[in-house]
Motif scaffolding. Structure first.
Motif, PDB file in Angstrom:
ATOM      1  N   LEU A  85      57.433  23.093  23.389  1.00 26.07           N
ATOM      2  CA  LEU A  85      56.856  23.310  24.849  1.00 26.07           C
ATOM      3  C   LEU A  85      56.988  24.618  25.195  1.00 26.07           C
ATOM      4  N   GLY A  86      58.014  25.379  24.745  1.00 26.30           N
ATOM      5  CA  GLY A  86      58.182  26.707  25.203  1.00 26.30           C
ATOM      6  C   GLY A  86      57.040  27.472  24.914  1.00 26.30           C
ATOM      7  N   SER A  87      56.763  27.070  23.549  1.00 26.83           N
ATOM      8  CA  SER A  87      55.755  28.030  22.770  1.00 26.83           C
ATOM      9  C   SER A  87      54.269  27.620  23.728  1.00 26.83           C
ATOM     10  N   CYS A  88      54.212  26.264  24.087  1.00 25.70           N
ATOM     11  CA  CYS A  88      52.732  26.395  24.634  1.00 25.70           C
ATOM     12  C   CYS A  88      52.921  27.022  25.989  1.00 25.70           C
ATOM     13  N   MET A  89      54.176  27.177  26.703  1.00 22.23           N
ATOM     14  CA  MET A  89      54.099  27.683  27.945  1.00 22.23           C
ATOM     15  C   MET A  89      53.722  29.303  27.806  1.00 22.23           C
ATOM     16  N   LEU A  90      54.268  29.711  26.697  1.00 25.10           N
ATOM     17  CA  LEU A  90      54.141  31.260  26.674  1.00 25.10           C
ATOM     18  C   LEU A  90      52.825  31.654  26.232  1.00 25.10           C
ATOM     19  N   ILE A  91      52.055  30.492  25.395  1.00 23.46           N
ATOM     20  CA  ILE A  91      50.589  30.583  25.099  1.00 23.46           C
ATOM     21  C   ILE A  91      49.747  30.455  26.345  1.00 23.46           C
ATOM     22  N   ILE A  92      50.136  29.710  27.396  1.00 24.07           N
ATOM     23  CA  ILE A  92      49.211  29.565  28.444  1.00 24.07           C
ATOM     24  C   ILE A  92      49.489  30.824  29.321  1.00 24.07           C
ATOM     25  N   THR A  93      50.800  31.449  29.392  1.00 23.66           N
ATOM     26  CA  THR A  93      51.071  32.537  30.292  1.00 23.66           C
ATOM     27  C   THR A  93      50.292  33.938  29.532  1.00 23.66           C
ATOM     28  N   LEU A  94      50.249  33.759  28.259  1.00 22.23           N
ATOM     29  CA  LEU A  94      49.379  35.166  27.473  1.00 22.23           C
ATOM     30  C   LEU A  94      48.159  35.087  27.699  1.00 22.23           C
ATOM     31  N   LEU A  95      47.545  33.756  27.768  1.00 22.23           N
ATOM     32  CA  LEU A  95      46.177  33.372  27.899  1.00 22.23           C
ATOM     33  C   LEU A  95      45.811  34.017  29.284  1.00 22.23           C
ATOM     34  N   ASP A  96      46.463  33.720  30.350  1.00 23.05           N
ATOM     35  CA  ASP A  96      46.452  33.888  31.716  1.00 23.05           C
ATOM     36  C   ASP A  96      46.472  35.441  32.018  1.00 23.05           C
ATOM     37  N   LEU A  97      47.463  36.008  31.311  1.00 26.61           N
ATOM     38  CA  LEU A  97      47.593  37.498  31.747  1.00 26.61           C
ATOM     39  C   LEU A  97      46.423  38.227  30.924  1.00 26.61           C
ATOM     40  N   VAL A  98      46.033  37.909  30.145  1.00 22.03           N
ATOM     41  CA  VAL A  98      44.525  38.355  29.189  1.00 22.03           C
ATOM     42  C   VAL A  98      43.382  38.434  30.241  1.00 22.03           C
ATOM     43  N   ARG A  99      43.500  37.069  30.519  1.00 25.79           N
ATOM     44  CA  ARG A  99      42.335  36.854  31.853  1.00 25.79           C
ATOM     45  C   ARG A  99      42.426  37.608  32.893  1.00 25.79           C
ATOM     46  N   LEU A 100      43.515  37.641  33.447  1.00 24.74           N
ATOM     47  CA  LEU A 100      43.810  38.592  34.838  1.00 24.74           C
ATOM     48  C   LEU A 100      43.416  40.039  34.375  1.00 24.74           C
ATOM     49  N   SER A 101      43.873  40.472  33.342  1.00 23.03           N
ATOM     50  CA  SER A 101      43.702  41.702  32.886  1.00 23.03           C
ATOM     51  C   SER A 101      42.271  42.296  32.906  1.00 23.03           C
TER      52      SER A 101
END
Length: 144
Positions: free
Chosen positions: A111-127
């Motif tokens: 679950l922690g890994s899934c949250m990290l993946i979602i956060t990284l994907l969103d950071l790339v999307r925002l950048s």
């Protein structure tokens, strides 16, 4: 076809695990080894993602509007998943002499890994300045 997905993911992660073990056991623990492991995991992740996109393109039920974007940018986004999951997979029950992970520990790591993946994907999307647009029939039905 979807039943083969488990086989593919286990194969990717097993080979990545072998490489990570070799790097961890073959080099003295220092900053250079850490950089080597991180860069190797990133390269493995992108290569795996690219090769999957390339091989799946011959499957008759898949089509890409823009193959170049699917192979390059799509592979980079897919690699974000693998950059997180390769080390996580290698970490589970890896340290000799320690107690094996419990089901709860494994679930929490996942679950922690899934949250990290979602956060990284969103950071790339925002950048990249890409707006978050959600569309589809289910969303339209719920909004009305």
């Amino acid at each position: 076809f979807y039943f083969a997905t488990h086989f593919y993911f286990m194969t990717y992660h097993t080979f990545a695990n072998i490489v990570q073990r070799r790097l961890s056991s073959g080099f003295a623990p220092n900053f250079r080894r850490h950089i080597l492991v991180v860069s190797t995991v990133a390269a493995l992740a992108y290569t795996t993602a690219f090769m999957e996109a390339l091989t799946i393109s011959s499957f008759p039920y898949y089509s890409f509007e823009d193959r170049y974007m699917a192979y390059t940018l799509g592979s980079a986004f897919y690699a974000i998943y693998l950059v997180v999951s390769f080390p996580m997979f290698a970490r589970v029950d890896e340290v000799p002499g320690e107690r094996p992970f419990t089901l709860l520990q494994t679930a929490m790591e996942s679950l922690g890994s899934c949250m990290l993946i979602i956060t990284l994907l969103d950071l790339v999307r925002l950048s990249l300045g890409v707006p978050l647009c959600m569309a589809g029939k289910m969303l339209e039905l719920k909004l009305n």
